[in-house]
Design a protein around this motif. Sequence first.
Motif, PDB file in Angstrom:
ATOM      1  N   GLY A 100      -5.044  -4.718   1.299  1.00 40.58           N
ATOM      2  CA  GLY A 100      -4.402  -4.419   2.558  1.00 40.58           C
ATOM      3  C   GLY A 100      -4.565  -2.961   2.945  1.00 40.58           C
ATOM      4  O   GLY A 100      -4.912  -2.110   2.126  1.00 40.58           O
ATOM      5  N   ASP A 101      -4.281  -2.661   4.181  1.00 39.76           N
ATOM      6  CA  ASP A 101      -4.347  -1.288   4.701  1.00 39.76           C
ATOM      7  C   ASP A 101      -3.153  -0.497   4.174  1.00 39.76           C
ATOM      8  O   ASP A 101      -2.008  -0.813   4.505  1.00 39.76           O
ATOM      9  N   PRO A 102      -3.381   0.545   3.346  1.00 41.02           N
ATOM     10  CA  PRO A 102      -2.243   1.287   2.784  1.00 41.02           C
ATOM     11  C   PRO A 102      -1.424   2.020   3.834  1.00 41.02           C
ATOM     12  O   PRO A 102      -0.270   2.382   3.577  1.00 41.02           O
ATOM     13  N   PHE A 103      -1.993   2.220   5.019  1.00 47.37           N
ATOM     14  CA  PHE A 103      -1.273   2.945   6.074  1.00 47.37           C
ATOM     15  C   PHE A 103      -0.728   2.018   7.151  1.00 47.37           C
ATOM     16  O   PHE A 103      -0.256   2.473   8.186  1.00 47.37           O
TER      17      PHE A 103
ATOM     18  N   MET B  28       7.734   6.696 -21.595  1.00 44.78           N
ATOM     19  CA  MET B  28       6.595   6.104 -20.898  1.00 44.78           C
ATOM     20  C   MET B  28       7.055   4.977 -19.974  1.00 44.78           C
ATOM     21  O   MET B  28       6.523   4.796 -18.874  1.00 44.78           O
ATOM     22  N   SER B  29       8.057   4.218 -20.387  1.00 41.72           N
ATOM     23  CA  SER B  29       8.619   3.178 -19.520  1.00 41.72           C
ATOM     24  C   SER B  29       9.408   3.787 -18.370  1.00 41.72           C
ATOM     25  O   SER B  29       9.269   3.365 -17.210  1.00 41.72           O
ATOM     26  N   PHE B  30      10.225   4.780 -18.668  1.00 44.09           N
ATOM     27  CA  PHE B  30      11.035   5.382 -17.609  1.00 44.09           C
ATOM     28  C   PHE B  30      10.172   6.177 -16.640  1.00 44.09           C
ATOM     29  O   PHE B  30      10.465   6.238 -15.440  1.00 44.09           O
ATOM     30  N   GLY B  31       9.100   6.792 -17.143  1.00 45.56           N
ATOM     31  CA  GLY B  31       8.171   7.465 -16.242  1.00 45.56           C
ATOM     32  C   GLY B  31       7.518   6.484 -15.280  1.00 45.56           C
ATOM     33  O   GLY B  31       7.336   6.780 -14.092  1.00 45.56           O
ATOM     34  N   ALA B  32       7.165   5.307 -15.792  1.00 46.43           N
ATOM     35  CA  ALA B  32       6.587   4.278 -14.937  1.00 46.43           C
ATOM     36  C   ALA B  32       7.573   3.837 -13.860  1.00 46.43           C
ATOM     37  O   ALA B  32       7.184   3.593 -12.707  1.00 46.43           O
ATOM     38  N   MET B  33       8.849   3.743 -14.217  1.00 44.39           N
ATOM     39  CA  MET B  33       9.856   3.359 -13.232  1.00 44.39           C
ATOM     40  C   MET B  33       9.876   4.345 -12.067  1.00 44.39           C
ATOM     41  O   MET B  33       9.979   3.951 -10.899  1.00 44.39           O
ATOM     42  N   GLY B  34       9.739   5.628 -12.400  1.00 45.21           N
ATOM     43  CA  GLY B  34       9.788   6.638 -11.349  1.00 45.21           C
ATOM     44  C   GLY B  34       8.588   6.589 -10.431  1.00 45.21           C
ATOM     45  O   GLY B  34       8.716   6.459  -9.202  1.00 45.21           O
ATOM     46  N   ILE B  35       7.403   6.671 -11.003  1.00 44.33           N
ATOM     47  CA  ILE B  35       6.208   6.832 -10.169  1.00 44.33           C
ATOM     48  C   ILE B  35       5.806   5.550  -9.457  1.00 44.33           C
ATOM     49  O   ILE B  35       5.397   5.561  -8.293  1.00 44.33           O
ATOM     50  N   VAL B  36       5.948   4.400 -10.108  1.00 43.94           N
ATOM     51  CA  VAL B  36       5.512   3.143  -9.487  1.00 43.94           C
ATOM     52  C   VAL B  36       6.406   2.780  -8.307  1.00 43.94           C
ATOM     53  O   VAL B  36       5.916   2.354  -7.250  1.00 43.94           O
ATOM     54  N   ALA B  37       7.709   2.954  -8.457  1.00 44.30           N
ATOM     55  CA  ALA B  37       8.615   2.614  -7.353  1.00 44.30           C
ATOM     56  C   ALA B  37       8.317   3.455  -6.121  1.00 44.30           C
ATOM     57  O   ALA B  37       8.307   2.952  -4.986  1.00 44.30           O
ATOM     58  N   VAL B  38       8.072   4.739  -6.319  1.00 49.00           N
ATOM     59  CA  VAL B  38       7.776   5.629  -5.191  1.00 49.00           C
ATOM     60  C   VAL B  38       6.481   5.215  -4.497  1.00 49.00           C
ATOM     61  O   VAL B  38       6.421   5.098  -3.260  1.00 49.00           O
ATOM     62  N   LEU B  39       5.428   4.964  -5.267  1.00 49.32           N
ATOM     63  CA  LEU B  39       4.141   4.599  -4.675  1.00 49.32           C
ATOM     64  C   LEU B  39       4.191   3.226  -4.015  1.00 49.32           C
ATOM     65  O   LEU B  39       3.543   2.995  -2.990  1.00 49.32           O
ATOM     66  N   TRP B  40       4.953   2.313  -4.597  1.00 51.52           N
ATOM     67  CA  TRP B  40       5.099   0.980  -3.988  1.00 51.52           C
ATOM     68  C   TRP B  40       5.725   1.089  -2.603  1.00 51.52           C
ATOM     69  O   TRP B  40       5.288   0.431  -1.652  1.00 51.52           O
ATOM     70  N   ILE B  41       6.751   1.915  -2.474  1.00 51.76           N
ATOM     71  CA  ILE B  41       7.411   2.087  -1.178  1.00 51.76           C
ATOM     72  C   ILE B  41       6.491   2.796  -0.188  1.00 51.76           C
ATOM     73  O   ILE B  41       6.412   2.417   0.988  1.00 51.76           O
ATOM     74  N   LEU B  42       5.771   3.821  -0.649  1.00 51.89           N
ATOM     75  CA  LEU B  42       4.908   4.585   0.256  1.00 51.89           C
ATOM     76  C   LEU B  42       3.747   3.737   0.774  1.00 51.89           C
ATOM     77  O   LEU B  42       3.530   3.644   1.987  1.00 51.89           O
ATOM     78  N   TYR B  43       2.991   3.123  -0.118  1.00 50.73           N
ATOM     79  CA  TYR B  43       1.819   2.382   0.351  1.00 50.73           C
ATOM     80  C   TYR B  43       1.474   1.139  -0.469  1.00 50.73           C
ATOM     81  O   TYR B  43       0.658   0.321  -0.034  1.00 50.73           O
ATOM     82  N   GLY B  44       2.088   0.959  -1.622  1.00 49.25           N
ATOM     83  CA  GLY B  44       1.727  -0.168  -2.466  1.00 49.25           C
ATOM     84  C   GLY B  44       2.034  -1.506  -1.839  1.00 49.25           C
ATOM     85  O   GLY B  44       1.220  -2.441  -1.896  1.00 49.25           O
ATOM     86  N   PHE B  45       3.206  -1.637  -1.239  1.00 47.41           N
ATOM     87  CA  PHE B  45       3.566  -2.899  -0.601  1.00 47.41           C
ATOM     88  C   PHE B  45       2.589  -3.228   0.519  1.00 47.41           C
ATOM     89  O   PHE B  45       2.194  -4.384   0.697  1.00 47.41           O
ATOM     90  N   SER B  46       2.171  -2.216   1.245  1.00 45.61           N
ATOM     91  CA  SER B  46       1.193  -2.447   2.317  1.00 45.61           C
ATOM     92  C   SER B  46      -0.152  -2.857   1.758  1.00 45.61           C
ATOM     93  O   SER B  46      -0.845  -3.716   2.333  1.00 45.61           O
TER      94      SER B  46
END
Length: 450
Positions: free
Chosen positions: A73-76, A42-60
């Motif tokens: 913020g605007d995700p796009f 469950m921890s390692f799964g979170a590492m995978g999915i959260v990092a990807v989404l953060w880079i795609l639109y989470g940081f925005s």
Amino acid sequence: MDSGNLSWYLVATALVLLMTPGVAFFYGGLVRAKSVVSMMMMSFGAMGIVAVLWILYGFSMQNVSTGWVGFVGDPFADFGLAGLASGASSNVDLVGVAFGATFAIITVALISGAIADRAKFGAWMAFVALFVTFDYFLVAGWVWNPNGWIATLGTHLGLSANVIDYAGGTAVHINAGSAALALALVLGKRVGFSKHINKPHNVPLVLLGAGLLWFGWFGFNGGAAATGGGIAASGSPIGLITINTLGATAAAILGWLLVERFTGRKPTAVGAASGAVAGLVAITPACANLTPGWALLLGLVAGIVCAKAIELKYLLRIDDSLDVVGVHLVGGLLGTLYLGLFATGTGLLVGGNADQLIVQAIAAISVMAFSFGVSWVIGWSIQKTMGFRIRSEDELAGVDTVVHGESGYEFPDGTVGSGPIPIIPAVAAAPAAPAEPVEPAVPAADRVLS
């Protein structure tokens, strides 16, 4: 940012990322032997999915100045960070993005402890994606973006102080603890829930996890000091952060062990590890805004209060499996509100002004209510559609083999147990038959002459 500060920023990012495997070890040791793989995944799964989404639109999304100012913020605005990666300051900017991602990852990983032994992995991954999208990415912007409504709360209310949350008392711990409470209610109690339903199957794993968390927490609390004037600048809080992260955690260990001692129990290794985590949680929002003496007191109080708080789940009949609510929600609230009393220069008892306490309380209650509500809706929706909880018979059989098709330990008889391998007594050998008489050996010289 000069090379020294950039180097510390990189190291701090790696330290915080290491904390999530630390959570995996900590939680993994606390569950049954036949649930350890599920818990760590469950921890390692979170590492995978959260990092990807953060880079795609989470940081925005957490950059609240690009969308609905102060809220989301605007995700796009910079989907996939193409613009940031080509900017003149891309080196520093992208390290900052990575540093922020590690906070998002561990916030979600912390939640998993509340639903140990009974959650489907696919449903958990769906929850992770929805939670970070509709909760964490927003809350991080509210708290840490200069335009976030929590960051500017005091200004908008006409008060003399703004919210202090240096490293995540609200955005990480209150957020995760509230979500954990919601999921524990949605999934319900484990089969046979009681005070002694399961004992930790591997105490050394628990201690290893706590040690990794404490190690990584110096980056968690101190990483942001690399920004602005840098860690070596006059007025940098890095030294104060370091000593407070050490001292509050140590004091919390003592506080937890004192509770065990004076309630008729023996001082336990799991108690010491849990006390350390409680101290780390409490000092997180306050690490740069307390003198060391007040930090020691905070740690001691956190160890005592959290040790007592984890008992409430039995009174309230809420199965928070690994005490995420008792440690992270209670510890996060304690650290956040403590600043309202003892924050250097602005706390009620050291500055004589209630404004700091007012904004701290509003921030804590707002994040708690928002996180609980969003998490409950997401968890309930998943449970009613794809199903979040595994079947009772699968829970009893063991989550690891049912959900992941593997086990954390392979025993000689092919089973997984929660205790030591049983010692099989040796079968007594049958009496030996009487030996045949043996003729004495003849010397070689005599054999030749005969």
